[in-house]
Design an enzyme around this catalytic site. Structure first.
Site, PDB file in Angstrom:
ATOM      1  N   LEU A  12     -16.930   9.920  79.022  1.00 38.51           N
ATOM      2  CA  LEU A  12     -16.354  11.407  78.341  1.00 38.51           C
ATOM      3  C   LEU A  12     -17.193  11.343  76.740  1.00 38.51           C
ATOM      4  O   LEU A  12     -16.502  10.989  75.586  1.00 38.51           O
ATOM      5  CB  LEU A  12     -14.828  11.734  78.128  1.00 38.51           C
ATOM      6  N   ARG A  19     -14.662  18.853  64.431  1.00 40.14           N
ATOM      7  CA  ARG A  19     -13.648  17.849  62.807  1.00 40.14           C
ATOM      8  C   ARG A  19     -13.895  17.449  61.805  1.00 40.14           C
ATOM      9  O   ARG A  19     -13.985  16.305  61.115  1.00 40.14           O
ATOM     10  CB  ARG A  19     -12.294  17.197  63.010  1.00 40.14           C
ATOM     11  N   LYS A  26     -20.592  13.447  66.882  1.00 37.67           N
ATOM     12  CA  LYS A  26     -18.823  12.739  66.861  1.00 37.67           C
ATOM     13  C   LYS A  26     -19.747  10.931  67.483  1.00 37.67           C
ATOM     14  O   LYS A  26     -19.719   9.827  66.554  1.00 37.67           O
ATOM     15  CB  LYS A  26     -17.765  13.173  67.177  1.00 37.67           C
ATOM     16  N   THR A  85     -11.012  18.128  78.320  1.00 40.02           N
ATOM     17  CA  THR A  85     -11.235  16.741  79.168  1.00 40.02           C
ATOM     18  C   THR A  85     -11.142  16.908  80.753  1.00 40.02           C
ATOM     19  O   THR A  85     -12.154  15.767  80.882  1.00 40.02           O
ATOM     20  CB  THR A  85     -10.631  15.706  78.227  1.00 40.02           C
ATOM     21  N   GLU A 165       0.588  17.306  74.416  1.00 36.76           N
ATOM     22  CA  GLU A 165      -0.604  17.802  73.660  1.00 36.76           C
ATOM     23  C   GLU A 165       0.251  18.347  72.552  1.00 36.76           C
ATOM     24  O   GLU A 165       1.239  19.062  72.800  1.00 36.76           O
ATOM     25  CB  GLU A 165      -1.565  18.127  73.755  1.00 36.76           C
ATOM     26  N   ASN A 180      -1.042   9.091  73.863  1.00 35.44           N
ATOM     27  CA  ASN A 180      -2.579   8.465  75.110  1.00 35.44           C
ATOM     28  C   ASN A 180      -3.317   8.511  74.381  1.00 35.44           C
ATOM     29  O   ASN A 180      -4.187   9.137  73.149  1.00 35.44           O
ATOM     30  CB  ASN A 180      -2.371  10.237  75.262  1.00 35.44           C
ATOM     31  N   LYS A 360     -44.850  -6.511  51.049  1.00 33.39           N
ATOM     32  CA  LYS A 360     -45.182  -5.693  51.620  1.00 33.39           C
ATOM     33  C   LYS A 360     -46.643  -6.831  52.178  1.00 33.39           C
ATOM     34  O   LYS A 360     -47.993  -6.518  51.882  1.00 33.39           O
ATOM     35  CB  LYS A 360     -45.734  -4.349  51.815  1.00 33.39           C
ATOM     36  N   ASN A 386     -49.637 -19.174  40.693  1.00 30.76           N
ATOM     37  CA  ASN A 386     -49.187 -17.910  39.853  1.00 30.76           C
ATOM     38  C   ASN A 386     -49.705 -16.934  39.417  1.00 30.76           C
ATOM     39  O   ASN A 386     -50.739 -16.854  38.861  1.00 30.76           O
ATOM     40  CB  ASN A 386     -48.274 -19.070  38.767  1.00 30.76           C
ATOM     41  N   TYR A 396     -55.016  -0.015  48.978  1.00 33.59           N
ATOM     42  CA  TYR A 396     -55.660   0.700  49.997  1.00 33.59           C
ATOM     43  C   TYR A 396     -56.787   1.934  49.256  1.00 33.59           C
ATOM     44  O   TYR A 396     -56.446   2.496  47.488  1.00 33.59           O
ATOM     45  CB  TYR A 396     -54.310   1.958  49.676  1.00 33.59           C
TER      46      TYR A 396
END
Ligand code: UD1
Ligand code: CA
Length: 467
Positions: A12, A19, A26, A85, A165, A180, A360, A386, A396
């Site tokens: 589900l 909330r 969620k 549900t 509930e 539950n 990079k 070094n 670039y």
């Protein structure tokens, strides 16, 4: 224990999750680097259901796309505008009822907001359901503060009479601490019949799946299986609970690694994703985030304050106060502090990328060092070279990226600029402040003209005082 088999799992994931107060549904919030939905689907997948249905509605496109990514075989079910549900299960059954085959086992119904629930607990629930010969079995847990959950009301025989509930419960019912978890196992025919006549005659005006358990008693025993580990059965309704469960989960992961021989100085500030691999005698110092498929080999030290994302750190390397992504760090290399390694670098053994260095797609061969304040991008540096402080590869040109090639045993002076594409041979020395625009032969010395001017008796013109 032989693995129980399920004819179907119904997940589900259609709730609005008000909330959470979030743009993101969620079930797509993450814990330990994986979404709640991904975690539930992977725990359920461990039981090999013949059919997996995922019910979606709120932000249905995003949730459906995620569900299909985690399990391409999953059936995506759209819940209609009727909430609850129970309605979610009715919609799923409308789509998959022809696939239900009781000889393949029962049906698992599960909410998708219990990220820590594991396959083993689901297996035990299914096993208990079979052993007790139940028509339906609900996974329950006992909480000190059961507020918000549906309460389990048992009959004298200990069977489940009904679930009430929070919003519908009277004072006596509210004092019940067994709740539950929103995980159930049903015999297929029982689930079909018990969800046929649900109504919204309740405080929330929703079709409750919990009502189906009371009806299921007409077809056989309704049992409860109490989760042995209450923390694993906890759900998430808001971000406070998300943070709490994330820290419980992280603590468990850290403890597992400590038992494997990893030193973690402060588990409270060390966050390790599930798919990370750590060898013995790795040391992780506070404020570190080890994410994705990161691998750290024996004796390496990570942190403090380091983020590794899909990084591979070889033995005895040291990465301090840095961010390293999709990069290979060779044995005994030292990285940091304050080093930023973007994707695609390969640093060989005994190399160094020091303070305020960014890289990079840089390939640095054995023993070479870039100790201070440099940018190395799209470049290959040979062995034992070094690079002087403040050196930049200008890769670039405003449209394309170009490669810089620097040989072995090169001594790059401070503040150099390599204007790519450019190739510098081995054994080269470059003067401080050189702008290297053209290829340099092996063993040459290169420097740029940089005329020094001096103006004698220079007067500084002071700004008059304010008063
Ligand atoms: C539900 C249970 C409650 C239990 C609690 C455990 C009911 C009526 N109540 O309450 O007994 O203690 O879970 O966390 O079942 N969903 C849908 N469609 C909907 C509504 C919800 O698919 O229309 C999904 C949600 O995405 C979620 C799950 O069902 O994954 C549970 O929904 P939620 O709103 O969290 O239910 P609770 O009110 O917590
Ligand atoms: Ca819930």
């Amino acid at each position: 224990m032989n693995t129980p088999h399920l004819t179907a799992a119904i997940i589900l994931a259609a709730g609005e999750s008000t909330r959470m107060k979030s743009r993101t549904p969620k079930v797509l919030h993450t814990l330990g680097g994986k979404t709640l939905l991904q975690r539930v689907m992977s725990s359920v997948g461990g039981l090999n259901p013949a059919t997996t249905a995922v019910v979606v509605r709120f932000e249905h496109e995003r949730v459906a796309a995620a569900a299909s990514e985690y399990n391409p075989q999953a059936t995506i079910v759209e819940q209609d505008e009727i909430p609850g549900t129970g309605r979610a299960v009715q919609c799923a059954l409308a789509d998959i009822k022809d696939e239900l085959d009781p000889t393949q086992g029962p049906v698992l119904v599960i909410a998708s907001d219990m990220p820590l629930l594991d396959t083993a607990t689901l297996e035990s629930l299914t096993q208990a359901h079979k052993e007790q010969g139940n028509a339906a079995t609900v996974l329950t847990t006992t909480l000190d503060d059961p507020f918000g959950y549906g309460r389990i009301i048992r009959d004298e025989g200990g069977h489940v009479q009904r679930i009430v509930e929070q919003k519908d419960a009277n004072t006596a019912e509210r004092s019940v601490k067994e709740v539950n978890t929103s995980v159930y196992v049903f015999e297929p025919s029982v689930l079909l019949k018990a969800t046929e006549n649900l109504d919204a005659d309740n405080a929330q005006k929703e079709f409750y799946l919990t009502d189906a358990l009371e009806t299921a008693r007409q077809f056989g025993a309704v049992g409860a299986y109490v989760a042995p580990d209450a923390e694993l059965a906890e759900g998430i309704n808001d971000r406070v609970q998300l943070a709490r469960l994330a820290s419980i989960h992280n603590r468990r992961i850290c403890e597992a690694w400590m038992r494997e021989g990893v030193t973690i100085l402060d588990p409270a500030t060390t966050w390790i994703d599930d798919d990370v691999t750590l060898a013995r005698d790795v040391e992780v110092l506070p404020g570190s985030f080890l994410q994705g498929a990161t691998v750290v080999e024996e004796g390496a030290v990570v942190g403090p304050y380091t983020t590794l994302i899909d990084a591979h750190i070889d033995a005895d390397a040291h990465v301090e106060r840095s961010r390293v992504q999709e990069t290979h760090i060779g044995a005994r290399a030292t990285i940091g502090p304050w080093t930023y390694l973007r994707p695609g670098n390969d640093l060989a053994e005994d190399t160094k990328a020091g303070a305020y260095v960014e890289m990079k797609k840089a390939h640095i061969d054995q023993g070479s060092k870039v100790p201070h304040l440099s940018y190395v991008g799209d470049a290959h540096i040979g062995e034992h070279t070094n690079v002087g402080g403040g050196t930049i590869t200008a890769n670039y040109d405003g449209k394309y990226k170009h490669h810089t090639e620097i040989g072995s045993d090169v001594h790059v002076g401070a503040g150099n600029l390599f204007v790519a594409p450019v190739t510098v041979g081995s054994g080269v020395t470059t003067g401080a402040g050189s702008v290297v625009r053209h290829d340099v032969e092996d063993n040459a010395m290169v420097y740029s003209e940089n005329t020094q001017h001096a103006v004698q008796n220079w007067e500084v013109h002071q700004v008059p005082d304010a008063e």
